[in-house]
Each structure stands twice: as structure tokens, then as C-alpha cells.
Design a protein around this motif. Structure first.
Motif, short mmCIF file in Angstrom:
data_model
loop_
_atom_site.label_atom_id
_atom_site.label_comp_id
_atom_site.label_asym_id
_atom_site.label_seq_id
_atom_site.Cartn_x
_atom_site.Cartn_y
_atom_site.Cartn_z
N UNK A 96 0.84 -1.20 0.00
CA UNK A 96 0.00 0.00 0.00
C UNK A 96 0.87 1.25 0.00
N UNK A 97 0.48 2.23 -0.79
CA UNK A 97 1.20 3.49 -0.86
C UNK A 97 2.30 3.53 -1.88
N UNK A 98 2.58 2.41 -2.56
CA UNK A 98 3.63 2.37 -3.59
C UNK A 98 2.98 2.67 -4.93
N UNK A 99 3.38 3.79 -5.54
CA UNK A 99 2.77 4.19 -6.81
C UNK A 99 3.49 3.62 -8.01
N UNK A 100 4.79 3.42 -7.90
CA UNK A 100 5.57 2.97 -9.06
C UNK A 100 6.78 2.18 -8.59
N UNK A 101 7.10 1.11 -9.31
CA UNK A 101 8.27 0.28 -9.05
C UNK A 101 9.02 0.12 -10.36
N UNK A 102 10.32 0.42 -10.34
CA UNK A 102 11.12 0.28 -11.56
C UNK A 102 12.46 -0.35 -11.22
N UNK A 134 11.57 3.23 -6.25
CA UNK A 134 10.17 3.28 -5.85
C UNK A 134 9.69 4.72 -5.84
N UNK A 135 8.44 4.90 -6.17
CA UNK A 135 7.78 6.19 -6.04
C UNK A 135 6.55 6.00 -5.17
N UNK A 136 6.57 6.62 -3.99
CA UNK A 136 5.49 6.47 -3.03
C UNK A 136 4.44 7.55 -3.26
N UNK A 137 3.21 7.23 -2.92
CA UNK A 137 2.12 8.19 -3.07
C UNK A 137 2.17 9.26 -1.98
N UNK A 138 2.61 8.87 -0.80
CA UNK A 138 2.70 9.82 0.31
C UNK A 138 4.14 10.15 0.64
N UNK A 139 4.36 10.55 1.87
CA UNK A 139 5.69 10.92 2.31
C UNK A 139 6.48 9.68 2.71
N UNK A 140 7.79 9.83 2.66
CA UNK A 140 8.67 8.71 3.02
C UNK A 140 9.01 8.82 4.51
N UNK A 141 8.01 8.63 5.36
CA UNK A 141 8.25 8.73 6.79
C UNK A 141 8.87 7.44 7.30
N UNK A 142 9.29 7.45 8.56
CA UNK A 142 9.97 6.31 9.15
C UNK A 142 9.08 5.08 9.22
N UNK A 143 7.78 5.27 9.51
CA UNK A 143 6.88 4.12 9.62
C UNK A 143 6.72 3.43 8.27
N UNK A 144 6.59 4.20 7.19
CA UNK A 144 6.45 3.61 5.86
C UNK A 144 7.70 2.85 5.47
N UNK A 145 8.87 3.42 5.74
CA UNK A 145 10.12 2.75 5.41
C UNK A 145 10.28 1.46 6.21
N UNK A 150 10.34 -4.52 6.25
CA UNK A 150 9.83 -5.81 6.73
C UNK A 150 9.36 -6.69 5.57
N UNK A 151 8.72 -6.09 4.59
CA UNK A 151 8.26 -6.86 3.44
C UNK A 151 9.44 -7.35 2.60
N UNK A 152 10.52 -6.58 2.54
CA UNK A 152 11.69 -7.00 1.76
C UNK A 152 12.49 -8.08 2.47
N UNK A 153 12.47 -8.10 3.79
CA UNK A 153 13.29 -9.05 4.54
C UNK A 153 12.93 -10.50 4.21
N UNK A 154 11.69 -10.75 3.80
CA UNK A 154 11.27 -12.12 3.52
C UNK A 154 11.75 -12.62 2.17
N UNK A 155 11.93 -11.74 1.19
CA UNK A 155 12.31 -12.17 -0.17
C UNK A 155 13.72 -11.75 -0.54
N UNK A 156 14.27 -10.73 0.11
CA UNK A 156 15.61 -10.23 -0.21
C UNK A 156 16.32 -9.83 1.07
#
Length: 307
Positions: A96-102, A134-145, A150-156
Motif C-alpha cells: 500500500x502506498x507504492x505508486x511505481x516500481x522500476x 520506488x515512487x510512493x504516493x505519500x511521504x517517506x516517513x519512518x513508519x512507511x520505510x 519488513x516486506x523486503x526481509x522475507x524475499x531479499x
């Protein structure tokens, strides 16, 4: 009081500003004064233009990097690295909140580091990390990062996630210091201009001391005498301000053309807008006001001690 002085003062009722102007005809503060003011205005225009350009660059850079995040995956095995990159990109795209992935292509990454690594950037001698933008829809605050990590730790495992704005943090600090330096230079130039007018006004008063005493005996007051000197300052400041503005604006335009020839989007973001040029055009006006105020205060204070 001598009879001559009483006679002179007796005729003071009809003595006004026009007669004072004839007694003190076009009292100039000095031949070099317009050129001194022109130099001060030109330097102030350059400093103001530089400060405004740096402010525009910082605003554009922050806006462009807002919401930008980079994921760096380090893996020596090319096949394993490609697998991790694809999995990470797939997982991030569902967050959620990720607008673009390249996924940054390896050839593009090699071109980015080629100025530092040379031909080794395109060879197998150097293993470059994989990058995902990545291009996020909102701000890159500490909670979002933290959620994305956490989501990356499982696959990378071991993937590094950074805000793009953090990379330019030292650059922004340096630009902020340069802007403060430009503002301090503007203040110093303003004080230098006021000091030059103060010194020239004192010299002009001392050179016309005897004439001013006669004007006082004829009924002229300090305000009328100060007005004569103010008109002289206005002429000198107007001439010097126009020359300084023309020279400073020409230098800024030349520098802008040189930077534009670099064809860099980052440099173009620091170009001056129409509002910036309007602010720059007000520099000689501000200098003229400072010169008039300084001249009047100097003349009035000097006359109070002179007579």
C-alpha cells in the motif's frame, strides 16, 4: 549680534528652498560616488541572484525527490541477484502506498558509475548492486520505510532501502550555507554603501561649511539644506543603481546561459523566474532608499554639531 547679521536675518522671511538651491548649486557628493554605488549594486545583484537560484534549485530537487525510495540488493551471483530483484519488485508493487516500481537496468547503472569506475563499470571485474526505484504516493516517513523493509526481509534478506532525499542531504546543507553566505554578503554591501554615502556627505558638508553658515544667516533651516544634499544623492544613486543593475543582470544572464549549455535538468532547476528578476530589479531601489536615509541622517547630525 552685528548689524549686518541682523539685516541678513531680517530678510530671511522670503528666503526659501529655491534660493538655497542657487546658493548651493547642485551640491554633488563626489565624482566617484555613482560608480561606487554601481559596484555595490552590481555585487548585490549577483549575490541576490545566486541566493534565489540556489533556493529554486533546492525546492525543485526536494520536490523531485519527494516520495522517492531506492532499494539496493547486493549479491555476487548474477542469477541469484536477478531472482531476488524480481521477487522484491513483485512484493513492493503490492504494498500500500507504492505508486511505481522500476528495476534499474544494469546498463543504465553502469553508465551512472562509469565516471568514477571507468571501463571497469561495464566489465565483470566489478560487481554492481541491483537497484530498484520506488515512487510512493505519500511521504517517506519512518513508519512507511519500516513497513517496506519488513516486506523486503522475507524475499531479499540484506536489502538496503534508503530515501533518495537522504543522498543529497550534504548537498542541501552546503547549499543552505551558501545561501546564508549570500545573504550576509548583501548585508555587508548595504552597510558598505551606507558608509560610502556617509563619508561623502561629511566631506561635502565640510567643503561647503562657509556657504552653509551664510545660508543659515539668511534664514535657511537644516531641513532645507538636507534636501539639497538628498537631491544630489538621489541623482548619484539613480545613475549608479541603473549602471549596477545593468552590469549585474548581464552577468547573471551570461552565467545562466553558460549553465544552460550544460543541458542538465538539475542545473536548469536553478534558473531564475520572472518573480526572481522582479526582486533583483528592486535592488537599486533599496540601495537608493538606504543612500537617501543615510545622507539625511548624516547631514542633519553634522549640521547640528556644525552650527
Amino acid at each position: 549680534m552685528s548689524p549686518l547679521v541682523r539685516a541678513i536675518r531680517g530678510s530671511a522671511a522670503s528666503f526659501g528652498s529655491a534660493q538655497i538651491a542657487q546658493v548651493l548649486p547642485a551640491t554633488r557628493l563626489g565624482g566617484p560616488m555613482p560608480y561606487v554605488i554601481a559596484i555595490m549594486v552590481a555585487l548585490t545583484v549577483l549575490a541576490a541572484g545566486g541566493a534565489l537560484a540556489l533556493a529554486n534549485f533546492t525546492d525543485q530537487a526536494r520536490a523531485g525527490l519527494s516520495g522517492g525510495v531506492t532499494v539496493q540488493i547486493v549479491e555476487g551471483d548474477p542469477s541469484a541477484r536477478a531472482l531476488r530483484v524480481n521477487r522484491a519488485a513483485s512484493v513492493l508493487a503490492t504494498q500500500a502506498g507504492v505508486a511505481e516500481v522500476r528495476i534499474v537496468p544494469e546498463a543504465e547503472l553502469a553508465r551512472l558509475v562509469e565516471p568514477w569506475l571507468g571501463e571497469a563499470a561495464s566489465s565483470d571485474a566489478v560487481t554492481l548492486p541491483a537497484l530498484i526505484e520506488l515512487r510512493l504516493e505519500g511521504s517517506t516517513d519512518a513508519a512507511t520505510l519500516a513497513r517496506l523493509r519488513d516486506s523486503l526481509a522475507r524475499v531479499a534478506p540484506g536489502a538496503r532501502l534508503d530515501r533518495q532525499s537522504d543522498w543529497l542531504g550534504p548537498v542541501f546543507d552546503a547549499i543552505r550555507a551558501l545561501r546564508w553566505l549570500a545573504m550576509m554578503l548583501i548585508v555587508l554591501l548595504t552597510f558598505a554603501s551606507a558608509a560610502a554615502v556617509w563619508l561623502a556627505a561629511r566631506n561635502a558638508l565640510d567643503a561647503n561649511r562657509e556657504t552653509i553658515e551664510i545660508v543659515h544667516h539668511l534664514g535657511g533651516n537644516d531641513a532645507q539644506i538636507a534636501g539639497i544634499f538628498q537631491r544630489s544623492v538621489l541623482i548619484d544613486a539613480a545613475i549608479g543603481g541603473a549602471l549596477g543593475l545593468a552590469a549585474g543582470a548581464a552577468a547573471l544572464a551570461l552565467l545562466g546561459a553558460r549553465f544552460a549549455a550544460l543541458q542538465s535538468g538539475m542545473v536548469e532547476s536553478g534558473s531564475l523566474s520572472a518573480f526572481d528578476w522582479l526582486v533583483i530589479a528592486l535592488v537599486p531601489v533599496a540601495m537608493t532608499i538606504v543612500a537617501l536615509f543615510t545622507a539625511r541622517r548624516t547631514v542633519m547630525a553634522r549640521l547640528g554639531r556644525m552650527l
